[in-house]
Design a protein around this motif. Sequence first.
Motif, PDB file in Angstrom:
ATOM      1  N   VAL A 105      38.743  26.897  38.094  1.00 25.36           N
ATOM      2  CA  VAL A 105      38.565  28.096  38.920  1.00 25.36           C
ATOM      3  C   VAL A 105      39.822  28.195  39.770  1.00 25.36           C
ATOM      4  CG1 VAL A 105      37.171  29.235  40.679  1.00 25.36           C
ATOM      5  CG2 VAL A 105      36.061  27.830  38.917  1.00 25.36           C
ATOM      6  N   GLU A 106      40.545  29.303  39.611  1.00 25.57           N
ATOM      7  CA  GLU A 106      41.865  29.390  40.222  1.00 25.57           C
ATOM      8  C   GLU A 106      42.088  30.747  40.883  1.00 25.57           C
ATOM      9  OE1 GLU A 106      46.411  28.908  38.553  1.00 25.57           O
ATOM     10  OE2 GLU A 106      44.754  28.041  37.411  1.00 25.57           O
ATOM     11  N   ARG A 107      42.612  30.710  42.097  1.00 23.23           N
ATOM     12  CA  ARG A 107      43.000  31.935  42.800  1.00 23.23           C
ATOM     13  C   ARG A 107      44.440  32.251  42.389  1.00 23.23           C
ATOM     14  NH1 ARG A 107      40.617  34.782  46.307  1.00 23.23           N
ATOM     15  NH2 ARG A 107      39.083  33.189  46.802  1.00 23.23           N
ATOM     16  N   LEU A 147      47.997  38.538  42.461  1.00 25.49           N
ATOM     17  CA  LEU A 147      48.081  39.697  41.570  1.00 25.49           C
ATOM     18  C   LEU A 147      49.520  39.952  41.147  1.00 25.49           C
ATOM     19  CD1 LEU A 147      45.545  42.166  43.234  1.00 25.49           C
ATOM     20  CD2 LEU A 147      45.138  40.451  41.453  1.00 25.49           C
ATOM     21  N   ALA A 148      50.472  39.622  42.016  1.00 28.58           N
ATOM     22  CA  ALA A 148      51.885  39.813  41.701  1.00 28.58           C
ATOM     23  C   ALA A 148      52.330  38.912  40.541  1.00 28.58           C
ATOM     24  CB  ALA A 148      52.735  39.537  42.938  1.00 28.58           C
ATOM     25  N   ALA A 149      51.602  37.819  40.290  1.00 28.54           N
ATOM     26  CA  ALA A 149      51.954  36.897  39.208  1.00 28.54           C
ATOM     27  C   ALA A 149      51.376  37.329  37.862  1.00 28.54           C
ATOM     28  CB  ALA A 149      51.452  35.496  39.551  1.00 28.54           C
ATOM     29  N   LEU A 150      50.527  38.350  37.872  1.00 34.01           N
ATOM     30  CA  LEU A 150      49.900  38.828  36.635  1.00 34.01           C
ATOM     31  C   LEU A 150      50.774  39.899  35.981  1.00 34.01           C
ATOM     32  CD1 LEU A 150      46.226  39.121  37.920  1.00 34.01           C
ATOM     33  CD2 LEU A 150      47.221  37.287  36.542  1.00 34.01           C
ATOM     34  N   PRO A 151      50.620  40.093  34.678  1.00 30.46           N
ATOM     35  CA  PRO A 151      51.416  41.136  34.012  1.00 30.46           C
ATOM     36  C   PRO A 151      51.170  42.510  34.639  1.00 30.46           C
ATOM     37  CG  PRO A 151      50.299  39.755  32.397  1.00 30.46           C
ATOM     38  CD  PRO A 151      49.756  39.373  33.747  1.00 30.46           C
ATOM     39  N   ASP A 191      40.641  40.881  45.565  1.00 36.36           N
ATOM     40  CA  ASP A 191      41.008  41.537  46.821  1.00 36.36           C
ATOM     41  C   ASP A 191      42.379  42.181  46.636  1.00 36.36           C
ATOM     42  OD1 ASP A 191      43.031  39.577  47.323  1.00 36.36           O
ATOM     43  OD2 ASP A 191      41.642  38.335  48.476  1.00 36.36           O
ATOM     44  N   ALA A 192      42.987  42.627  47.691  1.00 39.62           N
ATOM     45  CA  ALA A 192      44.238  43.378  47.585  1.00 39.62           C
ATOM     46  C   ALA A 192      45.403  42.546  47.058  1.00 39.62           C
ATOM     47  CB  ALA A 192      44.604  43.958  48.953  1.00 39.62           C
ATOM     48  N   THR A 193      45.338  41.219  47.207  1.00 36.96           N
ATOM     49  CA  THR A 193      46.490  40.397  46.828  1.00 36.96           C
ATOM     50  C   THR A 193      46.189  39.326  45.780  1.00 36.96           C
ATOM     51  OG1 THR A 193      46.073  38.857  48.647  1.00 36.96           O
ATOM     52  CG2 THR A 193      47.582  40.705  49.083  1.00 36.96           C
ATOM     53  N   HIS A 194      44.905  38.955  45.596  1.00 36.91           N
ATOM     54  CA  HIS A 194      44.563  37.838  44.712  1.00 36.91           C
ATOM     55  C   HIS A 194      43.303  38.114  43.899  1.00 36.91           C
ATOM     56  CE1 HIS A 194      47.205  35.774  47.566  1.00 36.91           C
ATOM     57  NE2 HIS A 194      47.382  34.859  46.614  1.00 36.91           N
ATOM     58  N   GLY A 195      43.182  37.391  42.800  1.00 39.15           N
ATOM     59  CA  GLY A 195      41.956  37.393  42.015  1.00 39.15           C
ATOM     60  C   GLY A 195      41.485  35.954  41.862  1.00 39.15           C
TER      61      GLY A 195
END
Length: 150
Positions: free
Chosen positions: A85-87, A90-94, A123-127
């Motif tokens: 389970v990892e946070r 979003l900037a690191a995703l394609p 959320d606005a910055t992470h999944g």
Amino acid sequence: MTTPSTATAPSVRSDSFLTLHYRVCALDGEEFLSTFEMSPSTLQMGSGQLAESLERCLIGLPEGERFVFDLEPEEAFGVPNPRLVERIALAALPPGMALKENSVVEFTAPDGQSFSGFLRELDATHGLFDFNHPLAGKPIRFEVEIIGIL
């Protein structure tokens, strides 16, 4: 757990090619996967087409019979691993990746293989992604009817 009878029919080996029907469900009957209302499946044992834990149940079974196995999580798809389970930022995703909370998201590894994760929170910055098998931690019932063995 049902044990195979001592019949003269061929029995499943670790390298057998099989035609079979199977069902995976929760112990309360909630069905996750079933081939019983459709064409039977064909699979090569040991090829990864069926979970290794379920393949182990098939070894030694004769063709032409139906069996039911009740499996605890450790015998089925394992217990959830908190390290899976990892946070992720979003900037690191394609760019343009479609994200919706409580959905499965497909990823591609650097070697080209695909894998999926369940997006628990967004959320606005992470999944928050869960890469455990969806049935990890759940006891299951595995029902199988071996139609043919090659």
